[in-house]
Design a protein around this motif. Structure first.
Motif, PDB file in Angstrom:
ATOM      1  N   LYS A 263      -7.815  10.525 -18.349  1.00 38.23           N
ATOM      2  CA  LYS A 263      -9.163  10.001 -18.699  1.00 38.23           C
ATOM      3  C   LYS A 263     -10.105  10.937 -18.457  1.00 38.23           C
ATOM      4  O   LYS A 263     -10.215  11.778 -17.311  1.00 38.23           O
ATOM      5  CB  LYS A 263      -9.341   8.946 -17.659  1.00 38.23           C
ATOM      6  N   PRO A 264     -10.915  11.277 -19.437  1.00 44.88           N
ATOM      7  CA  PRO A 264     -12.058  12.306 -19.415  1.00 44.88           C
ATOM      8  C   PRO A 264     -13.174  11.855 -18.209  1.00 44.88           C
ATOM      9  O   PRO A 264     -13.406  10.657 -18.114  1.00 44.88           O
ATOM     10  CB  PRO A 264     -12.593  12.404 -20.840  1.00 44.88           C
ATOM     11  N   ALA A 265     -13.572  12.710 -17.613  1.00 45.29           N
ATOM     12  CA  ALA A 265     -14.895  12.530 -16.603  1.00 45.29           C
ATOM     13  C   ALA A 265     -15.762  12.058 -17.163  1.00 45.29           C
ATOM     14  O   ALA A 265     -16.297  12.251 -18.623  1.00 45.29           O
ATOM     15  CB  ALA A 265     -15.041  13.722 -15.877  1.00 45.29           C
ATOM     16  N   PRO A 266     -16.828  11.434 -16.684  1.00 40.03           N
ATOM     17  CA  PRO A 266     -18.144  10.879 -17.397  1.00 40.03           C
ATOM     18  C   PRO A 266     -18.815  12.184 -18.018  1.00 40.03           C
ATOM     19  O   PRO A 266     -18.766  13.402 -17.598  1.00 40.03           O
ATOM     20  CB  PRO A 266     -19.044  10.398 -16.071  1.00 40.03           C
ATOM     21  N   SER A 267     -19.369  11.879 -18.836  1.00 37.65           N
ATOM     22  CA  SER A 267     -19.966  12.871 -19.794  1.00 37.65           C
ATOM     23  C   SER A 267     -20.942  13.930 -18.962  1.00 37.65           C
ATOM     24  O   SER A 267     -21.897  13.496 -18.342  1.00 37.65           O
ATOM     25  CB  SER A 267     -20.830  12.324 -21.224  1.00 37.65           C
ATOM     26  N   ALA A 268     -20.300  15.411 -18.824  1.00 40.26           N
ATOM     27  CA  ALA A 268     -21.218  16.022 -18.238  1.00 40.26           C
ATOM     28  C   ALA A 268     -22.444  16.545 -18.948  1.00 40.26           C
ATOM     29  O   ALA A 268     -22.344  16.703 -19.947  1.00 40.26           O
ATOM     30  CB  ALA A 268     -20.453  17.301 -17.790  1.00 40.26           C
ATOM     31  N   ALA A 269     -23.400  17.106 -18.071  1.00 41.33           N
ATOM     32  CA  ALA A 269     -24.561  17.597 -18.725  1.00 41.33           C
ATOM     33  C   ALA A 269     -24.269  18.901 -18.981  1.00 41.33           C
ATOM     34  O   ALA A 269     -24.026  19.961 -18.404  1.00 41.33           O
ATOM     35  CB  ALA A 269     -25.677  17.757 -17.571  1.00 41.33           C
ATOM     36  N   LEU A 270     -24.150  19.081 -20.597  1.00 44.41           N
ATOM     37  CA  LEU A 270     -23.674  20.630 -20.911  1.00 44.41           C
ATOM     38  C   LEU A 270     -25.109  21.326 -21.040  1.00 44.41           C
ATOM     39  O   LEU A 270     -26.030  20.922 -21.408  1.00 44.41           O
ATOM     40  CB  LEU A 270     -23.192  20.357 -22.370  1.00 44.41           C
ATOM     41  N   ASN A 271     -24.795  22.790 -20.697  1.00 43.80           N
ATOM     42  CA  ASN A 271     -26.100  23.589 -20.907  1.00 43.80           C
ATOM     43  C   ASN A 271     -25.428  24.347 -22.110  1.00 43.80           C
ATOM     44  O   ASN A 271     -24.697  25.275 -22.175  1.00 43.80           O
ATOM     45  CB  ASN A 271     -25.934  24.599 -19.591  1.00 43.80           C
ATOM     46  N   CYS A 272     -25.915  24.137 -23.305  1.00 46.66           N
ATOM     47  CA  CYS A 272     -25.778  24.581 -24.653  1.00 46.66           C
ATOM     48  C   CYS A 272     -26.492  25.870 -24.904  1.00 46.66           C
ATOM     49  O   CYS A 272     -27.851  25.721 -24.989  1.00 46.66           O
ATOM     50  CB  CYS A 272     -25.530  23.620 -25.680  1.00 46.66           C
ATOM     51  N   GLN A 273     -26.068  26.750 -25.637  1.00 48.22           N
ATOM     52  CA  GLN A 273     -26.934  27.805 -26.377  1.00 48.22           C
ATOM     53  C   GLN A 273     -27.825  27.146 -27.305  1.00 48.22           C
ATOM     54  O   GLN A 273     -27.273  26.274 -28.182  1.00 48.22           O
ATOM     55  CB  GLN A 273     -26.178  28.803 -26.966  1.00 48.22           C
ATOM     56  N   PRO A 274     -28.637  27.641 -27.967  1.00 50.23           N
ATOM     57  CA  PRO A 274     -29.669  26.899 -28.778  1.00 50.23           C
ATOM     58  C   PRO A 274     -29.208  27.184 -30.207  1.00 50.23           C
ATOM     59  O   PRO A 274     -29.329  26.298 -31.121  1.00 50.23           O
ATOM     60  CB  PRO A 274     -31.112  27.487 -28.805  1.00 50.23           C
ATOM     61  N   GLY A 275     -28.315  28.141 -30.470  1.00 47.43           N
ATOM     62  CA  GLY A 275     -27.686  28.329 -31.670  1.00 47.43           C
ATOM     63  C   GLY A 275     -26.615  27.504 -32.244  1.00 47.43           C
ATOM     64  O   GLY A 275     -26.165  26.852 -31.408  1.00 47.43           O
ATOM     65  N   ALA A 276     -26.449  27.229 -33.428  1.00 41.24           N
ATOM     66  CA  ALA A 276     -25.527  26.595 -34.089  1.00 41.24           C
ATOM     67  C   ALA A 276     -24.528  27.329 -35.029  1.00 41.24           C
ATOM     68  O   ALA A 276     -25.073  28.258 -35.563  1.00 41.24           O
ATOM     69  CB  ALA A 276     -25.809  24.964 -34.675  1.00 41.24           C
ATOM     70  N   TYR A 277     -23.164  26.818 -35.085  1.00 41.72           N
ATOM     71  CA  TYR A 277     -22.486  27.935 -35.646  1.00 41.72           C
ATOM     72  C   TYR A 277     -21.416  27.029 -36.868  1.00 41.72           C
ATOM     73  O   TYR A 277     -21.123  26.006 -36.288  1.00 41.72           O
ATOM     74  CB  TYR A 277     -21.800  28.716 -34.873  1.00 41.72           C
TER      75      TYR A 277
END
Length: 430
Positions: free
Chosen positions: A275-289
């Motif tokens: 079971k996945p953990a509750p959605s974690a707050a992701l620190n994402c880089q601004p760019g998309a690929y």
């Protein structure tokens, strides 16, 4: 008593470092012999590689420990007049299963290559495919020429240790330039295998080699000193035999419970999704690929339907950003990036489904983001100026690739990667 050997980085023609023999089989068992393991052609750390190797992986053995193991045993008195051929039912002492990594089995070419490398480096014929020693009592037929107290046994040499993996990644050289080289990556694990099974019989007064399978069996007789051992009377089996039988039965029951426990754990891992953990707050880089096939128009796109996988699709096949990915919770160690792959279109993270993670060619999909190593990936990069990459799942250790270049083709995991170079992708900024 155990003998441990630490093995350095192994590549190219594997160096054969023979260990001292741990005992000679008194009489071969009827079990099939271990498959011979010849030298494994593999790169060595520091050798150059190419962009086509970014999606490949090879094992490097870090340590190996060889110890005699008794899988079946029975203490047996042979009285005067009862010599000759007898068939004795022995009890289970230990059950050994061949395994590599987290899966509790041998899955894919990487595991076979790893065990082959172990066997070649030790000069031993080890099992390189999934098998296990018998978990049930077995009968041994033996010719007894003298009366006395014997230990009837089946045994083997158990081989355990740890491994790492060699991956192709960019490396900065002393002059500041960059080159692609095989380097030891962050992926590590452990393995277990064993050599050919042997059967035998040993008495307390017999002189046998130290560290041998026969000596291990002799220790189970609890003989004490050789002088004391010689005083065991020949004749009808004394009441101590009942204690020996109970001891063997207890050992068999304990071994059976241990085997069932291991099987239950493996079945739970294989059949019950984590079971996945509750959605974690992701620190994402601004760019998309986009994650493209180099020089071709197909790239990774997240699934539109539940229970489907990430597939190769034409660029801009949908306006929902399902072919756009962000790198999140990024870390870097020794030049290797570790990141979660967050999909802009459906808000999920790339993952190997937990219920099939132990399978070769399990497909890649997306799921609710959480703190889960199945959602973490190592990214191996070409030299600066090139956007070519290879990707490896952190939990399974397998590389990502595809079977064929076609629209709708699933992205899958391969334990050794795709040897034709189709595990190399391009990380294209959008």
């Amino acid at each position: 008593m155990r003998r441990t050997r630490h093995v350095g980085r192994i590549g190219g023609a594997v160096t054969a470092a023979l260990l001292t023999a741990l005992g000679v089989a008194a009489q071969p068992a009827t079990a099939a012999p271990a498959r011979p393991a010849g030298p494994v052609a593999a790169p060595a750390a520091g050798q150059t590689c190419t962009a086509a190797d970014l999606g490949k992986r090879h094992p490097v053995v870090k340590s190996a420990e060889v110890s005699p193991a008794i899988t079946h045993f029975k203490g047996w008195y042979v009285t005067q007049g009862s010599t000759g051929t007898q068939t004795i039912s022995t009890n289970v002492q230990e059950t050994i299963s061949v395994s590599v990594g987290v899966n509790g089995s041998v899955q894919g070419s990487f595991a076979v290559e790893a065990l082959g490398t172990v066997g070649a480096s030790l000069g031993l014929n080890v099992q390189v495919n999934y098998t296990t020693t018998s978990s049930t009592n077995k009968s041994i037929t033996w010719d007894f020429y003298q009366p006395g107290y014997y230990g009837l046994y089946e045994g083997t040499k158990k081989v355990t240790g740890t491994y790492g993996s060699l991956n192709c990644n960019r490396t900065q050289q002393a002059d500041g330039s960059w080159a692609l080289k095989w380097t030891e990556g962050p992926d590590t694990g452990s393995y277990t295998t064993f050599t050919t099974l042997e059967e035998g019989a040993v008495r307390c007064e017999d002189k046998v080699p130290a560290n041998s399978i026969m000596r291990k069996a002799q220790d189970l007789l609890d003989c004490g000193s050789p002088a004391a051992a010689a005083k065991h009377p020949a004749g009808p089996v004394p009441s101590a035999k009942a204690g020996q039988s109970k001891h063997g039965a207890d050992n068999a029951a304990t071994a059976a419970k241990a085997v069932q426990s291991v099987k239950a754990t493996q079945a739970t891992r294989a059949a019950k999704p984590v079971k996945p953990a509750p959605s974690a707050a992701l620190n994402c880089q601004p760019g998309a690929y986009k994650i493209d096939v180099p020089g071709k128009p197909l790239n990774w796109s997240a699934p539109l339907l539940a229970n489907d996988g990430i597939r190769l699709r034409e660029s801009n096949w949908t306006s929902a950003h399902l072919d756009n990915w962000r790198l999140c919770n990024v870390t870097e160690r020794n030049g290797v990036i570790e990141a979660s792959l967050w999909n802009w279109g459906n808000g999920g993270c790339a993952t190997i489904p937990a219920d099939i993670a132990n399978q070769e060619q399990a497909y890649l999909t997306t799921a609710t983001c959480g703190e889960d190593d199945l959602q973490r990936f190592y990214i191996y990069r070409d030299v600066p100026g090139s956007t070519k990459i290879g990707l490896q799942n952190k939990y399974t250790g397998s590389m990502l690739g595809h079977d064929r270049y076609a629209d709708g083709e699933l992205i899958r995991q391969y334990s050794s990667g795709r040897q034709d170079g189709t595990g190399t992708y391009t990380l294209t900024a959008v």
